[in-house]
Enzyme design. Structure first.
Site, short mmCIF file in Angstrom:
data_model
loop_
_atom_site.label_atom_id
_atom_site.label_comp_id
_atom_site.label_asym_id
_atom_site.label_seq_id
_atom_site.Cartn_x
_atom_site.Cartn_y
_atom_site.Cartn_z
N TYR A 63 33.80 40.52 42.57
CA TYR A 63 35.07 41.15 42.19
C TYR A 63 35.38 42.34 43.10
O TYR A 63 36.45 42.42 43.71
CB TYR A 63 35.04 41.60 40.72
CG TYR A 63 36.12 42.62 40.38
CD1 TYR A 63 37.46 42.25 40.37
CD2 TYR A 63 35.79 43.95 40.11
CE1 TYR A 63 38.46 43.19 40.10
CE2 TYR A 63 36.78 44.89 39.83
CZ TYR A 63 38.12 44.50 39.83
OH TYR A 63 39.09 45.43 39.57
N LYS A 98 38.36 42.95 45.89
CA LYS A 98 39.33 44.06 45.83
C LYS A 98 39.25 44.89 47.11
O LYS A 98 40.27 45.35 47.64
CB LYS A 98 39.07 44.94 44.60
CG LYS A 98 39.41 44.31 43.26
CD LYS A 98 40.89 43.99 43.07
CE LYS A 98 41.75 45.22 42.95
NZ LYS A 98 43.17 44.86 42.61
N THR A 107 40.64 49.67 42.61
CA THR A 107 39.60 50.10 41.69
C THR A 107 38.56 51.00 42.37
O THR A 107 38.36 50.91 43.59
CB THR A 107 38.89 48.85 41.12
OG1 THR A 107 37.72 49.24 40.42
CG2 THR A 107 38.46 47.88 42.23
N ASP A 108 37.88 51.80 41.56
CA ASP A 108 36.79 52.63 42.10
C ASP A 108 35.57 51.79 42.47
O ASP A 108 34.68 52.24 43.19
CB ASP A 108 36.40 53.73 41.10
CG ASP A 108 35.93 53.21 39.75
OD1 ASP A 108 35.91 51.98 39.53
OD2 ASP A 108 35.59 54.05 38.88
N GLU A 109 35.53 50.53 41.99
CA GLU A 109 34.34 49.71 42.23
C GLU A 109 34.15 49.38 43.71
O GLU A 109 33.06 48.99 44.12
CB GLU A 109 34.40 48.42 41.40
CG GLU A 109 34.47 48.70 39.93
CD GLU A 109 34.00 47.54 39.04
OE1 GLU A 109 33.41 46.58 39.56
OE2 GLU A 109 34.21 47.65 37.83
P1 NAD Z 1 44.02 41.79 33.73
O1 NAD Z 1 43.00 40.76 34.07
O2 NAD Z 1 44.18 42.23 32.32
O3 NAD Z 1 45.45 41.30 34.21
C1 NAD Z 1 45.67 40.66 35.44
C2 NAD Z 1 47.05 39.99 35.39
O4 NAD Z 1 47.28 39.38 36.66
C3 NAD Z 1 47.14 38.89 34.34
O5 NAD Z 1 48.36 39.00 33.64
C4 NAD Z 1 47.10 37.61 35.16
O6 NAD Z 1 47.81 36.54 34.55
C5 NAD Z 1 47.76 38.06 36.44
N1 NAD Z 1 47.38 37.24 37.60
C6 NAD Z 1 46.13 36.84 37.95
N2 NAD Z 1 46.18 36.10 39.07
C7 NAD Z 1 47.49 36.05 39.45
C8 NAD Z 1 48.18 35.48 40.54
N3 NAD Z 1 47.52 34.76 41.46
N4 NAD Z 1 49.51 35.64 40.63
C9 NAD Z 1 50.19 36.34 39.69
N5 NAD Z 1 49.59 36.91 38.63
C10 NAD Z 1 48.25 36.78 38.52
O7 NAD Z 1 43.71 43.02 34.69
P2 NAD Z 1 43.94 44.58 34.44
O8 NAD Z 1 42.73 45.14 33.80
O9 NAD Z 1 45.26 44.79 33.84
O10 NAD Z 1 43.94 45.09 35.95
C11 NAD Z 1 45.16 45.13 36.70
C12 NAD Z 1 44.85 45.63 38.10
O11 NAD Z 1 44.26 46.92 38.04
C13 NAD Z 1 43.84 44.75 38.86
O12 NAD Z 1 44.25 44.69 40.20
C14 NAD Z 1 42.53 45.50 38.74
O13 NAD Z 1 41.70 45.26 39.86
C15 NAD Z 1 43.01 46.94 38.73
N6 NAD Z 1 42.16 47.90 37.99
C16 NAD Z 1 41.75 47.64 36.72
C17 NAD Z 1 41.00 48.60 36.04
C18 NAD Z 1 40.55 48.38 34.61
O14 NAD Z 1 39.77 49.19 34.10
N7 NAD Z 1 40.99 47.34 33.93
C19 NAD Z 1 40.67 49.80 36.66
C20 NAD Z 1 41.10 50.02 37.99
C21 NAD Z 1 41.86 49.07 38.63
O1 DAU Z 2 35.88 50.73 37.34
C1 DAU Z 2 37.06 50.01 37.25
C2 DAU Z 2 36.76 48.60 36.79
O2 DAU Z 2 36.43 48.68 35.41
C3 DAU Z 2 37.91 47.63 37.01
O3 DAU Z 2 38.13 47.50 38.38
C4 DAU Z 2 37.60 46.27 36.40
O4 DAU Z 2 38.72 45.41 36.52
C5 DAU Z 2 37.26 46.46 34.94
O5 DAU Z 2 36.91 45.23 34.36
C6 DAU Z 2 36.13 47.46 34.78
O6 DAU Z 2 34.88 46.92 35.29
P1 DAU Z 2 33.49 47.16 34.51
O7 DAU Z 2 32.56 46.10 34.92
O8 DAU Z 2 33.06 48.57 34.61
O9 DAU Z 2 34.04 46.92 33.00
P2 DAU Z 2 33.45 46.13 31.75
O10 DAU Z 2 34.30 46.50 30.58
O11 DAU Z 2 33.24 44.70 32.03
O12 DAU Z 2 32.02 46.81 31.57
C7 DAU Z 2 31.90 48.22 31.38
C8 DAU Z 2 30.41 48.51 31.31
O13 DAU Z 2 29.90 47.96 30.09
C9 DAU Z 2 29.61 47.90 32.42
O14 DAU Z 2 28.57 48.79 32.79
C10 DAU Z 2 29.01 46.63 31.80
C11 DAU Z 2 28.84 47.02 30.35
N1 DAU Z 2 29.00 45.94 29.38
C12 DAU Z 2 30.09 45.14 29.46
C13 DAU Z 2 30.27 44.11 28.56
C14 DAU Z 2 31.49 43.21 28.66
C15 DAU Z 2 28.05 45.76 28.39
O15 DAU Z 2 27.06 46.51 28.29
N2 DAU Z 2 28.24 44.75 27.49
C16 DAU Z 2 29.29 43.90 27.55
O16 DAU Z 2 29.37 42.95 26.72
#
Ligand code: NAD
Ligand code: DAU
Length: 371
Positions: free
Chosen positions: A158, A162, A132-134
Site C-alpha cells: 500500500y 502511494k 499518507t504519512d506511511e
Molecule cells: P477509502 O478506501 O475509504 O475510499 C477510497 C475510495 O476510492 C472509495 O470510495 C473507492 O470506491 C474509491 N476508488 C478506489 N479505486 C478507485 C478507482 N480506480 N477509481 C475511482 N475511485 C476509486 O479510503 P480513505 O480512507 O477515504 O482514503 C482516501 C485517500 O486518503 C486515499 O488516497 C488514502 O491513501 C489517503 N489517506 C487515508 C488516510 C486514512 O487514515 N484513512 C490517511 C492519510 C491518507
Molecule cells: O497513516 C495513514 C494510514 O492510516 C492511511 O494511509 C491508510 O489508508 C489507513 O488505512 C491507515 O493505515 P493503518 O495501517 O495505520 O490503519 P489500520 O486502521 O489498518 O491500523 C491501525 C493500527 O492498528 C495498525 O498499527 C494496525 C493495528 N490493527 C489494525 C486492525 C485492522 C490492529 O491491531 N488490529 C486490527 O484488527
C-alpha cells in the site's frame, strides 16, 4: 466547480459533505464504488443540484477527459485509492492498478485538459493529491516526527503504491508544469469509516460482543486526526498552498493501538454499558446482545498474530501547514473519539448495511435505469 475522486469513500465523502456545507461551489464526485465506496455516505445530497455523482475509474482516461471537458473544474482533489494495508498484503495488484497506474492515467487526462486552458483558468487550476504519512516508513521510539523532507521508505505494498503516485504527481509538476499540491496525512478517524480499519472495527465488534483483535503487542503508535480536521486542512491547502509544495497534516496525537482500543472500550462502557441494560433475553434492546458474562468491553480484547512488516510508529510534524497556512485541528483526540463512537451508536443502519453488503443493492436500486 471542483472534481473529487474517491468521493464515496471515508475521507472523500466527509470532504464532499463538508465542502457543500461551506460553499455553494458544485462538486463532481468520480468514484468506482469498490467495496470501500458507499453512496449511502452521500445520501443527504441526493436532491442537491450542486452535487453530481459519476461512477467510474480514475484509470479511464477517456471518461476523465470527457468529464473535464464537460464540467471544466477549477481543481481536482484526488482521494481515489485502495487504502487498506492488510488488503495490500493479501493482494497487492489492485493497489498497483489504482494507486499507480490509475493515478498515471488520471494525470495524463488532467495534463491534456490543463494544457488546453488559457489565462487565469490555467494559472489558477490545481491538482491536489491526497497521500499518507506511511510513505515515510517507520519511526523508532525517539526519532523526530516526519517532516516534508523526510526520505521515502515505504514498507507495505500500500505505502509503496502511494509513494509511487506521489512521485508521479511531483514529476508532472517538474516536467510539465502541472500546478500540483500534495498532502501527506496521518491516520484519520470519524464518521463513515469502513469497519475494516482499527477504530471502527473495534466499535462494531464491541457492540456485537465479538473479540477485539489487537495485532502483536498493541504498542504500535499512530498519530490520529479527526477526519473533519483533515478535510479542513485540504481546503486550506487548496486555497492557500504554494504550487509544487508538499504539506504534512497531523494532529500531534500519538497513541499506542492498545490505548486506542482501551479508550473505545471505556467510552462504550459509559455510553452503552453492558451491565443492567443488556440482560440476555430481556427484549428491551434491539442491539446485538453481547455475552452477559462480559463485565466491560475491555474483556473482549484479544491479542492476535502481528501484521507482516508492521510499521512500529508514525508521527507527523505539522509545523509547515500550521505556520505557513494557519491551519490547526479543531478537535482534540478526546472530543473527536467521543463524537466518533457516538456516531456509530447513532447509525446502526449504516453499520449493518456496510456489513451485510446491502448498500450495493441500494446502489443498484438508485442507479438502475438512470444510465
Ligand atoms: P477509502 O478506501 O475509504 O475510499 C477510497 C475510495 O476510492 C472509495 O470510495 C473507492 O470506491 C474509491 N476508488 C478506489 N479505486 C478507485 C478507482 N480506480 N477509481 C475511482 N475511485 C476509486 O479510503 P480513505 O480512507 O477515504 O482514503 C482516501 C485517500 O486518503 C486515499 O488516497 C488514502 O491513501 C489517503 N489517506 C487515508 C488516510 C486514512 O487514515 N484513512 C490517511 C492519510 C491518507
Ligand atoms: O497513516 C495513514 C494510514 O492510516 C492511511 O494511509 C491508510 O489508508 C489507513 O488505512 C491507515 O493505515 P493503518 O495501517 O495505520 O490503519 P489500520 O486502521 O489498518 O491500523 C491501525 C493500527 O492498528 C495498525 O498499527 C494496525 C493495528 N490493527 C489494525 C486492525 C485492522 C490492529 O491491531 N488490529 C486490527 O484488527
Amino acid at each position: 466547480m471542483i472534481l473529487v475522486t474517491g468521493g464515496a469513500g471515508f475521507i472523500g465523502s466527509n470532504f464532499v459533505l463538508d465542502w457543500l456545507a461551506e460553499h455553494d461551489e458544485s462538486v463532481v464526485s468520480l468514484d468506482k464504488l469498490t467495496y470501500a465506496g458507499n453512496l449511502e455516505n452521500l445520501v443527504t445530497l441526493k436532491d442537491d443540484e450542486r452535487h453530481i455523482f459519476v461512477r467510474g475509474d480514475i484509470g479511464n482516461t477517456e471518461l476523465v477527459a470527457k468529464l473535464l471537458k464537460q464540467y471544466r473544474p477549477r481543481a481536482i482533489v484526488n482521494f481515489a485509492a485502495e487504502s487498506h494495508v492488510d488488503r495490500s498484503i493479501h493482494g497487492p495488484e489492485d493497489f498497483i492498478q489504482t494507486n499507480i497506474v490509475g493515478t498515471f492515467h488520471l494525470l495524463e487526462a488532467v495534463r491534456g485538459y490543463w494544457s488546453g486552458l488559457a489565462g487565469e483558468e490555467k494559472t489558477n487550476f490545481r491538482f491536489l493529491h491526497v497521500s499518507t504519512d506511511e510513505v515515510y516508513g517507520s519511526l523508532a521510539k525517539d526519532d523526530p516526527a516526519f517532516s516534508e523532507t523526510h526520505r521515502y521508505e515505504p514498507n507495505s505494498p500500500y505505502s509503496a503504491s502511494k509513494a509511487a503516485s506521489d512521485h508521479l504527481v511531483r514529476a508532472y509538476h517538474h516536467t510539465y508544469g502541472l500546478p500540483v499540491l500534495t498532502t501527506n496525512c496521518s491516520n484519520n478517524y470519524g464518521p463513515y469509516h469502513f469497519p475494516e480499519k482499527l477504530i471502527p472495527l473495534m466499535i462494531v465488534n464491541a457492540l456485537a460482543g465479538k473479540p477485539l483483535p489487537v495485532y502483536g503487542d498493541g504498542q504500535q503508535i499512530r498519530d490520529w486526526l479527526y477526519v473533519k480536521d483533515h478535510c479542513a486542512a485540504i481546503r486550506c491547502v487548496l486555497e492557500k498552498g504554494r504550487v509544487g509544495e508538499v504539506y504534512n497534516i497531523g494532529g500531534w496525537n500519538e497513541k499506542a493501538n492498545l490505548d486506542i482500543v482501551h479508550t473505545v472500550c471505556d467510552l462504550l462502557d459509559e455510553l452503552r454499558p453492558l451491565s443492567g441494560k443488556w440482560e440476555v433475553g430481556s427484549g428491551k434492546d434491539t442491539h446485538p446482545t453481547p455475552h452477559s458474562s462480559f463485565p466491560t468491553y475491555r474483556s473482549l480484547i484479544t491479542f492476535v498474530a502481528d501484521r507482516p512488516g508492521h510499521d512500529r510508529r508514525y508521527a507527523i510534524d505539522a509545523r509547515k501547514i500550521e505556520h505557513e497556512l494557519g491551519w490547526k485541528p479543531a478537535e482534540t483526540f478526546e472530543t473527536g473519539i467521543r463524537k466518533t463512537v457516538q456516531w456509530y451508536l447513532d447509525n446502526p443502519g449504516w453499520v449493518s448495511n456496510v456489513q451485510s453488503g446491502a448498500y450495493r443493492q441500494w446502489v443498484e436500486k438508485n442507479y438502475m435505469g438512470r444510465a
